[in-house]
Design an enzyme around this catalytic site. Structure first.
Site, short mmCIF file in Angstrom:
data_model
loop_
_atom_site.label_atom_id
_atom_site.label_comp_id
_atom_site.label_asym_id
_atom_site.label_seq_id
_atom_site.Cartn_x
_atom_site.Cartn_y
_atom_site.Cartn_z
N TYR A 38 -67.67 -34.15 21.07
CA TYR A 38 -66.68 -34.43 22.11
C TYR A 38 -67.30 -35.49 23.02
O TYR A 38 -68.29 -35.22 23.70
CB TYR A 38 -66.38 -33.17 22.94
CG TYR A 38 -65.56 -32.12 22.20
CD1 TYR A 38 -66.16 -31.28 21.27
CD2 TYR A 38 -64.19 -31.99 22.43
CE1 TYR A 38 -65.41 -30.32 20.59
CE2 TYR A 38 -63.44 -31.04 21.75
CZ TYR A 38 -64.05 -30.21 20.83
OH TYR A 38 -63.29 -29.28 20.16
N LYS A 78 -57.69 -24.50 20.84
CA LYS A 78 -57.21 -23.12 21.07
C LYS A 78 -55.86 -22.81 20.43
O LYS A 78 -55.55 -21.65 20.18
CB LYS A 78 -57.08 -22.85 22.59
CG LYS A 78 -58.38 -22.71 23.31
CD LYS A 78 -59.09 -21.44 22.93
CE LYS A 78 -60.55 -21.71 22.74
NZ LYS A 78 -61.29 -20.92 21.85
N HIS A 127 -70.22 -23.76 12.03
CA HIS A 127 -70.98 -24.55 12.98
C HIS A 127 -71.56 -23.64 14.06
O HIS A 127 -70.88 -22.74 14.54
CB HIS A 127 -70.08 -25.59 13.66
CG HIS A 127 -69.70 -26.73 12.76
ND1 HIS A 127 -68.92 -27.77 13.17
CD2 HIS A 127 -70.01 -26.99 11.47
CE1 HIS A 127 -68.77 -28.63 12.18
NE2 HIS A 127 -69.41 -28.17 11.13
N PRO A 154 -54.93 -30.07 22.92
CA PRO A 154 -55.81 -29.68 21.81
C PRO A 154 -57.31 -29.68 22.11
O PRO A 154 -58.10 -29.24 21.27
CB PRO A 154 -55.47 -30.70 20.72
CG PRO A 154 -54.88 -31.86 21.43
CD PRO A 154 -54.21 -31.33 22.65
N TYR A 162 -64.99 -21.22 24.02
CA TYR A 162 -64.75 -22.03 22.83
C TYR A 162 -64.83 -21.18 21.56
O TYR A 162 -64.00 -21.29 20.66
CB TYR A 162 -65.78 -23.16 22.77
CG TYR A 162 -65.44 -24.26 21.78
CD1 TYR A 162 -64.87 -25.46 22.21
CD2 TYR A 162 -65.70 -24.11 20.42
CE1 TYR A 162 -64.57 -26.47 21.31
CE2 TYR A 162 -65.40 -25.11 19.51
CZ TYR A 162 -64.84 -26.28 19.96
OH TYR A 162 -64.54 -27.28 19.06
P1 FAD Z 1 -45.88 -23.94 14.12
O1 FAD Z 1 -47.09 -24.28 13.33
O2 FAD Z 1 -45.20 -25.03 14.87
O3 FAD Z 1 -44.84 -23.26 13.13
C1 FAD Z 1 -43.49 -23.06 13.46
C2 FAD Z 1 -42.67 -23.09 12.19
O4 FAD Z 1 -41.31 -22.82 12.52
C3 FAD Z 1 -42.70 -24.42 11.50
O5 FAD Z 1 -42.97 -24.27 10.12
C4 FAD Z 1 -41.32 -24.99 11.76
O6 FAD Z 1 -40.89 -25.87 10.71
C5 FAD Z 1 -40.50 -23.72 11.81
N1 FAD Z 1 -39.22 -23.84 12.54
C6 FAD Z 1 -38.96 -24.53 13.66
N2 FAD Z 1 -37.68 -24.40 14.02
C7 FAD Z 1 -37.11 -23.60 13.10
C8 FAD Z 1 -35.80 -23.11 12.90
N3 FAD Z 1 -34.80 -23.41 13.75
N4 FAD Z 1 -35.57 -22.32 11.84
C9 FAD Z 1 -36.57 -21.99 10.97
N5 FAD Z 1 -37.82 -22.44 11.10
C10 FAD Z 1 -38.09 -23.24 12.14
N6 FAD Z 1 -54.14 -26.99 17.68
C11 FAD Z 1 -55.46 -27.04 17.66
O7 FAD Z 1 -56.08 -26.00 17.93
N7 FAD Z 1 -56.10 -28.22 17.31
C12 FAD Z 1 -55.40 -29.36 16.95
O8 FAD Z 1 -55.96 -30.38 16.63
C13 FAD Z 1 -54.00 -29.33 16.97
N8 FAD Z 1 -53.26 -30.42 16.62
C14 FAD Z 1 -51.88 -30.32 16.67
C15 FAD Z 1 -51.09 -31.43 16.33
C16 FAD Z 1 -49.70 -31.37 16.40
C17 FAD Z 1 -48.85 -32.58 16.04
C18 FAD Z 1 -49.07 -30.16 16.82
C19 FAD Z 1 -47.55 -30.07 16.91
C20 FAD Z 1 -49.88 -29.06 17.12
C21 FAD Z 1 -51.28 -29.13 17.05
N9 FAD Z 1 -52.09 -28.03 17.37
C22 FAD Z 1 -53.41 -28.10 17.34
C23 FAD Z 1 -51.56 -26.76 17.70
C24 FAD Z 1 -51.53 -25.84 16.50
O9 FAD Z 1 -51.32 -26.57 15.31
C25 FAD Z 1 -50.41 -24.87 16.78
O10 FAD Z 1 -50.82 -24.11 17.92
C26 FAD Z 1 -50.07 -23.96 15.62
O11 FAD Z 1 -49.44 -24.71 14.61
C27 FAD Z 1 -49.15 -22.84 16.11
O12 FAD Z 1 -48.64 -22.14 15.02
P2 FAD Z 1 -47.18 -21.55 15.08
O13 FAD Z 1 -47.00 -20.85 13.77
O14 FAD Z 1 -46.99 -20.82 16.34
O15 FAD Z 1 -46.20 -22.81 15.17
C1 DHB Z 2 -60.00 -30.24 15.74
C2 DHB Z 2 -59.01 -30.40 16.68
C3 DHB Z 2 -59.28 -30.09 17.99
O1 DHB Z 2 -58.32 -30.20 18.90
C4 DHB Z 2 -60.52 -29.66 18.38
O2 DHB Z 2 -60.75 -29.42 19.69
C5 DHB Z 2 -61.48 -29.49 17.45
C6 DHB Z 2 -61.22 -29.80 16.12
C7 DHB Z 2 -59.72 -30.59 14.33
O3 DHB Z 2 -58.59 -31.00 14.03
O4 DHB Z 2 -60.63 -30.48 13.52
#
Ligand code: FAD
Ligand code: DHB
Length: 397
Positions: free
Chosen positions: A204, A299, A76, A295, A387
């Site tokens: 948005y 980021k 995009h 969200p 962004y």
């Molecule tokens: P995570 O993806 O949380 O991975 C952590 C991993 O550690 C998981 O697999 C978990 O199962 C594992 N774990 C936890 N505890 C333990 C343990 N004790 N032992 C072993 N393993 C363990 N970001 C955006 O930019 N846009 C979005 O729309 C967006 N939507 C989101 C919706 C939700 C519900 C959530 C929770 C987050 C969202 N985020 C979004 C944020 C984004 O998804 C996260 O920033 C991203 O997943 C971070 O990655 P990570 O690997 O640090 O953590």
């Molecule tokens: C999506 C999620 C977000 O929080 C955002 O700012 C843009 C896109 C998505 O899930 O596609």
């Protein structure tokens, strides 16, 4: 007696952060073991982020993870901002030096990373229980867990990477942690729908009844979000009500949101959270284990992957060359970016959501800011630069 083994880096969590770290370390010739408490299927299906900064796309390409991303990701040029019934386009490519963003779901990045690690003989233990970490201020920290067959393991490591998300076990091991936090008086109801998006780029929308975001996953699948109350129950949101609310918040003459069967529904709380420092002894935190952003600026995932690049560079220098310089700087280096993204995400969130009980003064400030960002090149450039990704990090191949 537990089964004992040895690796250089013990990684807790097979989310995007833990998996990418294991991939980058393998490229640098550093061994690791990833321990995850969920099943592989669960990790691959968890619906979360969907939007990648240009720098994240370039990073994934540069480390051999670009094949499906290039085939299936949707580039995009910018986004739309909608308010007071009008839609305005911000073209990041024109505003910046050619930066863009790509729609490619976190589920797909996780699938690509797991496939790449397993194809290269990488060690990922899914479905573990009793995961714990000890001795992080000694020379040989220990990662302990029970595997899916009930066998206990102790892995002796040089370093532990806490990539275990917000509810993980690693962050509490850091003493005197400084936490800065905000919760927001609203949440997002997110849906996935089998409906061809009726927009070419993300919208948005600030509406008097609340924020809405129109995103997508593919030419056939839409991803949409609605601002709802923080304690909202999905029971109150049958499909018809969701579509009616989306049509209202995105309303524009001669245009409508295309509808289809809803395949996933969830409510996500909104919070800003920064923990410092991100390192204690030989324990390093990365991604959501250390920080959470609301969200609205997309980021969270990009920030988690940036931490991992900084960490992989630091661990290579430490474990291949014996230099602590980058490891010592790790927390401060990451926190500069974390706070930039924390500010941007808070700013986007505050500009676009309706605070319950707010007065006309707050709405007028939001509208003034939206109008400024949509009409001034300087203001639009600032949004575009943040962004699409400010100062992308590079992995030293
Ligand atoms: P995570 O993806 O949380 O991975 C952590 C991993 O550690 C998981 O697999 C978990 O199962 C594992 N774990 C936890 N505890 C333990 C343990 N004790 N032992 C072993 N393993 C363990 N970001 C955006 O930019 N846009 C979005 O729309 C967006 N939507 C989101 C919706 C939700 C519900 C959530 C929770 C987050 C969202 N985020 C979004 C944020 C984004 O998804 C996260 O920033 C991203 O997943 C971070 O990655 P990570 O690997 O640090 O953590
Ligand atoms: C999506 C999620 C977000 O929080 C955002 O700012 C843009 C896109 C998505 O899930 O596609």
């Amino acid at each position: 007696m537990p089964v004992t083994s040895r690796t250089q880096v013990g990684i807790v969590g097979a989310g995007p952060a833990g998996l990418l770290l294991s991939h980058l370390l393998a490229l640098a010739g550093v061994d690791s073991v990833v321990v995850e408490n969920r099943t592989r299927a669960y990790c691959e299906a968890r619906q979360r982020a969907g939007l990648l900064e240009a720098g994240t796309v370039e990073l994934l390409r540069s480390v051999g993870l670009g094949k499906r991303l290039d085939a299936e990701g949707i580039e995009h040029d910018g986004i739309y901002l909608q308010f007071l019934g009008e839609r305005h386009h911000l073209n990041f490519r024109e505003l910046t030096d050619g930066r863009w963003v790509t729609v490619y779901a976190q589920t797909e990045i996780v699938k690509d990373l797991i496939a790449a690690r397993l194809a290269n003989g990488g060690a990922i233990e899914f479905s573990c229980s009793d995961v714990s970490v000890s001795g992080v201020t000694s020379d040989r920290p220990m990662l302990s867990y029970t595997d899916s067959s009930g066998v206990a393991h102790e892995v002796s490591c040089d370093v532990i990477a806490g990539c275990d998300g917000f509810h993980g076990v690693c962050r509490p091991l850091i003493p005197d942690l400084q936490v800065s936090e905000r919760t927001y008086p609203y949440a997002w109801l997110g849906i996935l729908a089998n409906a061809a998006p009726s927009t070419d780029e993300l919208i948005y929308s600030r509406h008097a009844d609340g924020f809405a975001l129109y995103s997508m996953r593919s030419p056939e699948v839409s991803r949409l979000y609605l601002q709802v109350a923080p304690d909202e129950s999905l029971d109150r949101w049958p499909d018809d009500r969701i579509w009616a609310e989306l049509q209202k918040r995105f309303a524009l003459d001669g245009w409508s949101v295309s509808e289809g069967p809803i395949t996933d529904k969830s409510v996500t709380a909104m919070r800003s959270f920064v923990a410092a420092p991100m390192r204690h002894g030989r324990l390093f935190l990365a991604g959501d284990a250390a920080h959470i952003v609301p969200p609205t600026g997309a980021k969270g995932l990009n920030l988690a992957l940036s931490d991992v690049v900084v960490l992989a560079n630091a661990l290579r220098a430490l474990l291949k060359e014996g230099s602590w310089k980058l490891a010592d700087a790790y927390s401060d280096t990451c926190l500069r970016r974390v706070w930039r993204c924390t500010h941007f995400s808070w700013w986007m969130t505050s500009m676009l959501h309706v605070t319950p009980g707010s007065d006309a003064f707050e709405s007028q400030l939001q509208l003034a800011q939206l109008s400024y960002v949509s009409s001034s090149r300087a203001a639009a450039l600032s949004l575009a630069e943040n962004y699409s990704g400010y100062e992308p990090v590079r992995f030293e191949l």
